[in-house]
Design a protein around this motif. Sequence first.
Motif, mmCIF file in Angstrom:
data_model
loop_
_atom_site.group_PDB
_atom_site.id
_atom_site.type_symbol
_atom_site.label_atom_id
_atom_site.label_comp_id
_atom_site.label_asym_id
_atom_site.label_seq_id
_atom_site.Cartn_x
_atom_site.Cartn_y
_atom_site.Cartn_z
ATOM 1 N N HIS A 599 108.563 -78.836 19.794
ATOM 2 C CA HIS A 599 109.326 -77.613 20.023
ATOM 3 C C HIS A 599 110.715 -77.892 20.576
ATOM 4 O O HIS A 599 111.552 -76.987 20.635
ATOM 5 C CB HIS A 599 108.541 -76.702 20.968
ATOM 6 C CG HIS A 599 107.169 -76.396 20.454
ATOM 7 N ND1 HIS A 599 106.892 -75.314 19.661
ATOM 8 C CD2 HIS A 599 105.984 -77.063 20.580
ATOM 9 C CE1 HIS A 599 105.605 -75.314 19.334
ATOM 10 N NE2 HIS A 599 105.040 -76.363 19.884
ATOM 11 N N PHE A 600 110.967 -79.115 20.990
ATOM 12 C CA PHE A 600 112.302 -79.550 21.393
ATOM 13 C C PHE A 600 112.330 -81.076 21.312
ATOM 14 O O PHE A 600 111.308 -81.718 21.039
ATOM 15 C CB PHE A 600 112.675 -79.072 22.800
ATOM 16 C CG PHE A 600 111.682 -79.413 23.871
ATOM 17 C CD1 PHE A 600 111.585 -80.698 24.392
ATOM 18 C CD2 PHE A 600 110.833 -78.446 24.374
ATOM 19 C CE1 PHE A 600 110.663 -81.020 25.366
ATOM 20 C CE2 PHE A 600 109.900 -78.760 25.361
ATOM 21 C CZ PHE A 600 109.818 -80.053 25.861
ATOM 22 N N LYS A 604 112.216 -81.995 17.022
ATOM 23 C CA LYS A 604 112.068 -80.540 16.991
ATOM 24 C C LYS A 604 111.932 -80.028 15.555
ATOM 25 O O LYS A 604 112.715 -80.373 14.678
ATOM 26 C CB LYS A 604 113.272 -79.862 17.656
ATOM 27 C CG LYS A 604 113.184 -78.337 17.630
ATOM 28 C CD LYS A 604 114.412 -77.683 18.248
ATOM 29 C CE LYS A 604 114.324 -76.163 18.131
ATOM 30 N NZ LYS A 604 115.519 -75.499 18.694
ATOM 31 N N GLY A 605 110.907 -79.196 15.350
ATOM 32 C CA GLY A 605 110.671 -78.630 14.031
ATOM 33 C C GLY A 605 109.828 -79.503 13.124
ATOM 34 O O GLY A 605 109.536 -79.113 11.994
ATOM 35 N N ASP A 644 108.739 -67.163 18.188
ATOM 36 C CA ASP A 644 109.363 -68.339 18.790
ATOM 37 C C ASP A 644 109.250 -69.532 17.852
ATOM 38 O O ASP A 644 110.202 -70.308 17.676
ATOM 39 C CB ASP A 644 108.687 -68.700 20.116
ATOM 40 C CG ASP A 644 108.783 -67.606 21.161
ATOM 41 O OD1 ASP A 644 109.615 -66.691 21.003
ATOM 42 O OD2 ASP A 644 108.022 -67.667 22.146
ATOM 43 N N GLU A 648 112.280 -71.721 15.882
ATOM 44 C CA GLU A 648 112.467 -73.169 16.004
ATOM 45 C C GLU A 648 112.592 -73.836 14.636
ATOM 46 O O GLU A 648 113.248 -74.880 14.511
ATOM 47 C CB GLU A 648 111.279 -73.793 16.730
ATOM 48 C CG GLU A 648 111.137 -73.377 18.193
ATOM 49 C CD GLU A 648 109.786 -73.742 18.787
ATOM 50 O OE1 GLU A 648 109.537 -73.387 19.952
ATOM 51 O OE2 GLU A 648 108.967 -74.371 18.071
ATOM 52 N N ASN A 652 115.428 -76.388 10.736
ATOM 53 C CA ASN A 652 114.966 -77.706 11.177
ATOM 54 C C ASN A 652 115.238 -78.808 10.178
ATOM 55 O O ASN A 652 114.915 -79.968 10.425
ATOM 56 C CB ASN A 652 113.480 -77.679 11.565
ATOM 57 C CG ASN A 652 112.557 -77.758 10.369
ATOM 58 O OD1 ASN A 652 112.795 -77.127 9.354
ATOM 59 N ND2 ASN A 652 111.502 -78.540 10.496
ATOM 60 N N THR A 655 116.901 -81.858 11.588
ATOM 61 C CA THR A 655 116.117 -82.923 12.210
ATOM 62 C C THR A 655 115.950 -84.101 11.261
ATOM 63 O O THR A 655 115.675 -85.228 11.700
ATOM 64 C CB THR A 655 114.746 -82.385 12.648
ATOM 65 O OG1 THR A 655 114.926 -81.183 13.395
ATOM 66 C CG2 THR A 655 114.013 -83.380 13.519
#
Length: 909
Positions: A599-600, A604-605, A644, A648, A652, A655
């Motif tokens: 989630h971070f 993340k993702g 949420d 996120e 992504n 990433t």
Amino acid sequence: MKLHNLPGRAQSGYVTFGCIWEQGEFPGTRDFHLRTSDGTELPVQSRITAYYPDGSVKWTAHTADAGRMTAEVELIGSVLAPDTKSCKENRRGMKAHAGISVIPDFPCVSSSSASSFPMVSMNAGSEKGSFDITAGDVSFTVCSHGRFLFKDFRVNGELRVHGAFPVLKLERRAVEETIETRTVTDFLGEISSMEVEEDGPFHVLFRYEGIHKNPISGEELIPFVIRMGMGIGSDSLSFTHTFLYDGEEKRDFLKGVGISFDARIQGEMYNRHIRFLGDAGSFHESVAQLLSWRPRIPDAVYAAQCRGELLYPEGAVLANIKRILPDMPFWDTYDFCQDNPGHFKVRKKTGIPDVCWLDCLDGQYAGGGLSHGGENGSLSFVLRDFAKRHPAGYTVSGLAGSRTRTDVWFYSPAAEAYDFRHYTDRGYNQVYYEGYDFFGASAYGIAATSECTLSWGSEPVTAEVRLQELAHQVDNPPIYVGDPEFYHRCRAFGYWSLPSRSIESRRYLEEQLDKAIEFYRNEVEQRNWTGLFNHGDFMHTYDKERHVWRYDMGGYAWDNTELVPTLWLWLMFMRSGREDVFTLAEKLSRHASEIDVYHFGRYKGLGSRHNVRHWGCPCKEARIAMAGHHRYFYYLTGDRRMEDIFAELKDNELTFLEKDPLGEFYDKAEMTYPAHARSGPDWSSLCSNWMTQWERFNDAAYREKIMVGIRDIEAAPLKLISGPDFEFDPKTVRLRYIGECSTGGTHLQICMGAPSVWMEMGDLLGYEPWKKMMADYGRFYFLSREQQLRESGGSIGEREFSLPFMAAAMGAYGAWYLGDRNTALAVWRGLLSALISDNNFQGFSMTQAQNVGNKENLIEIPWISTNFAAQWCLNVIMTLDFIEDDLPETLEGIKELLSTFPGTGFRKA
């Protein structure tokens, strides 16, 4: 839309449910009415959760009081009056004054009966950024920063709870020579922001963000997201608690995390009670139990106390009670912990410093409800799935004083601290099916979400029957859904079939689908697939010799959405409407969207591929985290935590600059674009994220992201058949054709959910060339090798289109789209032969073994793997929607069909 509550679900408390509408039915904002089966209209708060490409409403979410609803209801839309304002618009000035962020939302309400319904009053609080809430006979202050979630909770003006606040305990370990020390450090939650997510006339929802802080050192660790909901007429507050791990695995062991409630307690010690639901009935005691040697208290008095009645003794009885009280121990503190799948314990102690705990009760599977109180009333707590999400627990202290503290533990400090470290210092790719041989485990960035409620009453302790009702309501909340036929007509979530037992072969297929569900439902209980970090997930591959799943063998252990059991379970629910299937799917979605993904941080993702530890595999990929796993849960229930998750994921792809999914296979110096993306499962997973963002907000920018990739695939020599490895530029989302390369095999292109994503996406886009590309791909997959080489001009080289049962849905789509019966028959041969061979139609039949696997009678399918079960069942469900008419009607017909395609036994991936 007509809806019904699932069987076995509570018919009480507030419920949020989703509705789908046919395209164009609601071109703009609508006013919604909820009608019960007896014709009564009830107020309902509503919001739009998805749009069709033309801007019309696709999905909506609605909140209502299930206690006033009937088992069957109807939601009706009508034109919104021009002068109608949303509750957010009506309160815009007040919110600006309060200085609190408010999430834009759909008009909250309405119904013709809403005007006579009590309102939730929200006013700017005396503290900056706080809200004073009045809801019927309840009032409290919601805080936007600092330590407390809320303060000064009053019922009929009487203070009951001073405040509630997040808590954390971390255990630190050190070893010096032969001495190991363990130190537990307490952290308190520090709220950094608060948003009002729902601001309706009868239901409000607050969302907090913050981090836990050591009040002495100032150290900050373990962020949290907490949602708190309250409804008019309700006697409970609901909480959804998420914590996110940002510790150092070798140092920060989780000792406890939860929410604490600081409450007022009043009255005589003998009128203070505590009750806890165990295996059967409840554990119930008083702080001072009136059973004395001398002077004797009448048996009837003690019996009444044990029933939880308030005592008002008089005369000699009162005198004797006053005489014995100074010489009695007062049981000030109780601890309840489900410390493992088959054991809970209850302990208690006095409030005297440096004294021991007394063991009160041991049991197996706690019901988990807790209540305590005194002459000023009781408080009750229920932690959802208490026993299944062990080590859950409660600690209640201060019962002999004027203030109690109840710690609701989502991870109880009475258990061994949780160790986030990996089980080894390397990977085992060649032997144990891990992604690579290098170390790649990391828990940094994972999360866990739990749910609990606080209720209140006027009695000194909640009656056992009522506490059981509360526990049932929290564990099995109402779930209102539509009929499968309606969802199917609306093409909810794309293409899937309705059950039918009209012919022998269809009966056989439906039996296999049911058997597979039955096996996994029972396996969850038989194997104790439970615990805060495991609850909801399945394991990957079975070990028939040890009669256990391969829990200790790298990539064969926890499944982590490998080959999309999420899609199998959710589509099985969509077609059947079964409550047990919904429960399996819900638990898997909750787990997979939190524990298996990041989630971070740098990942993340992305999510971790299947492994002994959920975060253990060095492969970090978009397919594990994609929105497509959980859209079903979100649109059917309106679950806010999923919002949420989707936020996120929406961008992504960036990433991929940090973690190229094919970075270990290509030389970066020879690349044109900075990363790679296979058309499936990498790009298809990004499409799932973009599609979800596009439809949730009608944001055309995310449609364009999809179209950029489609145009690049369209330009490739074999279109979708090309690749599937492409170079990828995350900043422009461009794909670059690099030849006929297939890292990991062509089947990976379509076994991770791509067909479901692509088909639903194709209908939303309305772009016919994309549909044609999918159809051509499906047809090509089922051609003979000679035909594939001839049609591709030999360009596919050594690339094989293996494991055809995983491609059945794509092949069926192609057969249906192109009207190609030869492809349809080839699809059925490939799909059926994966389960049937040598006239063996046993399929998912279970066997029983004695005194193995630590079971007197063990139910097993010795050859089973979740890869096979999920993919075979999912492809059957989808294939039937396209080419049911090409399925032989009888089992003899299936034998004849398969005689042209020799069986290969049970095929397991």
